[in-house]
Design a protein around this motif. Structure first.
Motif, mmCIF file in Angstrom:
data_model
loop_
_atom_site.group_PDB
_atom_site.id
_atom_site.type_symbol
_atom_site.label_atom_id
_atom_site.label_comp_id
_atom_site.label_asym_id
_atom_site.label_seq_id
_atom_site.Cartn_x
_atom_site.Cartn_y
_atom_site.Cartn_z
ATOM 1 N N ALA A 86 0.812 -1.216 0.000
ATOM 2 C CA ALA A 86 0.000 0.000 0.000
ATOM 3 C C ALA A 86 0.846 1.267 0.000
ATOM 4 N N ALA A 87 2.097 1.180 0.449
ATOM 5 C CA ALA A 87 2.982 2.349 0.469
ATOM 6 C C ALA A 87 3.529 2.604 -0.929
ATOM 7 N N PRO A 88 3.804 3.862 -1.269
ATOM 8 C CA PRO A 88 4.294 4.166 -2.623
ATOM 9 C C PRO A 88 5.647 3.531 -2.907
ATOM 10 N N ALA A 89 5.737 2.797 -3.996
ATOM 11 C CA ALA A 89 6.956 2.073 -4.337
ATOM 12 C C ALA A 89 8.186 2.958 -4.493
ATOM 13 N N ALA A 93 11.445 5.191 2.332
ATOM 14 C CA ALA A 93 11.180 5.497 3.742
ATOM 15 C C ALA A 93 9.737 5.166 4.094
ATOM 16 N N ALA A 94 8.801 5.537 3.221
ATOM 17 C CA ALA A 94 7.386 5.262 3.483
ATOM 18 C C ALA A 94 7.130 3.759 3.542
ATOM 19 N N ARG A 95 7.796 3.007 2.691
ATOM 20 C CA ARG A 95 7.581 1.561 2.676
ATOM 21 C C ARG A 95 8.160 0.908 3.940
ATOM 22 N N ILE A 96 9.339 1.337 4.333
ATOM 23 C CA ILE A 96 9.944 0.784 5.553
ATOM 24 C C ILE A 96 9.091 1.137 6.768
ATOM 25 N N GLN A 97 8.640 2.381 6.847
ATOM 26 C CA GLN A 97 7.813 2.794 7.968
ATOM 27 C C GLN A 97 6.491 2.030 7.985
ATOM 28 N N ALA A 98 5.881 1.849 6.820
ATOM 29 C CA ALA A 98 4.607 1.128 6.752
ATOM 30 C C ALA A 98 4.779 -0.313 7.229
ATOM 31 N N TRP A 99 5.823 -0.986 6.762
ATOM 32 C CA TRP A 99 6.070 -2.375 7.155
ATOM 33 C C TRP A 99 6.317 -2.452 8.657
ATOM 34 N N ALA A 100 7.154 -1.566 9.169
ATOM 35 C CA ALA A 100 7.532 -1.610 10.575
ATOM 36 C C ALA A 100 6.338 -1.342 11.492
ATOM 37 N N THR A 142 11.713 -12.661 3.480
ATOM 38 C CA THR A 142 11.986 -11.874 2.277
ATOM 39 C C THR A 142 11.450 -10.451 2.427
ATOM 40 N N GLY A 143 10.376 -10.292 3.218
ATOM 41 C CA GLY A 143 9.873 -8.939 3.479
ATOM 42 C C GLY A 143 10.885 -8.105 4.225
ATOM 43 N N ILE A 144 11.546 -8.703 5.206
ATOM 44 C CA ILE A 144 12.595 -7.984 5.947
ATOM 45 C C ILE A 144 13.744 -7.617 5.010
ATOM 46 N N THR A 145 14.123 -8.556 4.143
ATOM 47 C CA THR A 145 15.196 -8.272 3.191
ATOM 48 C C THR A 145 14.781 -7.189 2.206
ATOM 49 N N ALA A 146 13.488 -7.129 1.885
ATOM 50 C CA ALA A 146 13.003 -6.083 0.987
ATOM 51 C C ALA A 146 13.205 -4.695 1.591
ATOM 52 N N LEU A 147 13.169 -4.584 2.929
ATOM 53 C CA LEU A 147 13.434 -3.306 3.570
ATOM 54 C C LEU A 147 14.857 -2.849 3.251
ATOM 55 N N ALA A 148 15.812 -3.770 3.377
ATOM 56 C CA ALA A 148 17.199 -3.437 3.058
ATOM 57 C C ALA A 148 17.369 -3.161 1.568
ATOM 58 N N ALA A 149 16.667 -3.929 0.732
ATOM 59 C CA ALA A 149 16.779 -3.729 -0.719
ATOM 60 C C ALA A 149 16.268 -2.351 -1.116
ATOM 61 N N ALA A 150 15.174 -1.905 -0.472
ATOM 62 C CA ALA A 150 14.632 -0.577 -0.780
ATOM 63 C C ALA A 150 15.608 0.522 -0.384
ATOM 64 N N GLY A 234 20.585 6.914 5.097
ATOM 65 C CA GLY A 234 20.739 7.954 4.089
ATOM 66 C C GLY A 234 19.431 8.383 3.470
ATOM 67 N N ILE A 235 18.319 8.071 4.139
ATOM 68 C CA ILE A 235 16.986 8.399 3.638
ATOM 69 C C ILE A 235 16.323 9.341 4.640
ATOM 70 N N THR A 236 15.466 10.211 4.150
ATOM 71 C CA THR A 236 14.735 11.104 5.032
ATOM 72 C C THR A 236 13.406 10.488 5.414
ATOM 73 N N PRO A 237 13.130 10.290 6.710
ATOM 74 C CA PRO A 237 11.835 9.748 7.123
ATOM 75 C C PRO A 237 10.702 10.660 6.650
ATOM 76 N N ALA A 238 9.552 10.084 6.398
ATOM 77 C CA ALA A 238 8.435 10.831 5.829
ATOM 78 C C ALA A 238 8.067 12.052 6.661
ATOM 79 N N ARG A 239 8.037 11.926 7.976
ATOM 80 C CA ARG A 239 7.575 13.041 8.799
ATOM 81 C C ARG A 239 8.639 14.121 8.946
ATOM 82 N N ASP A 240 9.893 13.847 8.527
ATOM 83 C CA ASP A 240 10.957 14.851 8.584
ATOM 84 C C ASP A 240 10.973 15.738 7.328
#
Length: 244
Positions: A86-89, A93-100, A142-150, A234-240
C-alpha cells in the motif's frame, strides 16, 4: 440427497468451529501459563471435552503447535505484505515505515502469537521437516530483506568497506533471500538483519511489558527509533520532510 448434504455441511461447520476454538484456547493457555501450558488434555479440560475427542482434531500436541505457528506466520505475513504494497513504491522510507508499524501493530494486537513464533519456545516441540510454516515464514524473511533492498541505493555507498561474505550467513537464510534479491551483496543481507534487530528489539520489549516502567509513550519511542534508523540509511523519514 439434500438432507445428506446438509448433514455433511453441518458436520464440517461444527468441525471448523471446534478446531478454531481449540486453537484459541491453546493461545489463551499460553498467555496465562507460558508455552508449556499448551497440552491437549488442558485444552480438553477448558472446553469440557474428553481428551480422546481432542485427538480427533489434532493427533498430537506438536500437530497443534505446528498449525498455530503456521496460522500466526500467515497472518503476520498478510499484514506486513499488505502494508508494504500500500505504500508508494518509489518512496523507500514510506515503505519501511509502513512495514515496521504494521509489524508492531500486529504484535501488540496478537501478543500470544508473537510470543509463539518470536519468543518462548514450546518445550519439547519438534517441527516437521521444512519447518512449521515454510511458505509464510519465507514471506516474512523476504519482506525484511526487501526493507534493506529498498534502502540499498541510498545506504550501499556507506557499506563499501564491508567485509561480509556469503559464508558469514546461514545457508538456509541465503536459500530464501538470494533468489528473491539476486543483485544484493552480502553487506545488504547483513543490513537486513540489523534492521530486523532494531524493529524486533523494541517490539519484544513492549510485548513482554518491559517498557511499562520506563516510558508512557512506547509508540513515540518506536517512531523515533524507526526514524533514526531510516536516517542512518541515508533516507529522510516521511515526517521529517518539508511540506510542499
Amino acid at each position: 440427497m439434500g438432507s445428506v448434504g446438509n448433514t455433511k455441511g453441518r458436520r464440517e461447520r461444527l468441525r471448523a468451529e471446534t478446531t478454531a476454538e481449540i486453537k484459541k484456547v491453546a493461545l489463551e493457555l499460553m498467555a496465562s501459563g507460558g508455552p508449556d501450558a499448551i497440552t491437549l488434555r488442558a485444552i480438553a479440560r477448558e472446553m469440557g471435552m474428553t481428551a480422546n475427542a481432542i485427538y480427533g482434531y489434532f493427533a498430537t500436541r506438536d500437530d497443534l503447535v505446528t498449525t498455530l505457528i503456521s496460522d500466526v506466520y500467515t497472518a503476520l505475513a498478510d499484514v506486513v505484505d499488505a502494508a508494504w504494497a500500500a505504500a508508494p513504491a518509489p518512496d523507500p522510507a514510506a515503505r519501511i515505515q509502513a512495514w515496521a508499524h504494521a509489524f508492531r501493530d500486529w504484535a501488540l494486537t496478537h501478543p500470544e502469537g508473537f510470543r509463539l513464533v518470536y519468543g518462548d519456545p514450546v518445550p519439547g516441540y519438534r517441527p516437521p521437516e521444512g519447518g512449521a510454516a515454510p511458505e509464510a515464514a519465507h514471506r516474512v524473511c523476504t519482506g525484511i530483506t526487501a526493507l534493506a533492498a529498498a534502502a540499498w541505493p541510498y545506504a550501499g555507498p556507506r557499506y563499501a568497506d564491508s567485509d561480509f561474505q556469503w559464508s558469514d550467513f546461514d545457508p538456509g537464510l541465503l536459500d530464501k533471500v538470494r533468489p528473491a534479491f539476486p543483485d544484493l551483496p552480502p553487506a545488504a543481507v547483513a543490513l537486513a538483519l540489523r534492521i530486523w534487530s532494531h524493529l524486533h528489539g523494541l517490539v519484544s520489549l513492549e510485548v513482554y511489558g518491559h517498557l511499562r516502567s520506563q516510558t508512557l509513550s512506547p509508540a513515540k519511542l518506536f517512531r523515533e527509533e524507526l526514524a533514526q534508523l531510516i536516517r542512518s540509511l541515508g533516507i529522510t523519514p516521511a515526517r521529517d520532510r518539508p511540506v510542499t
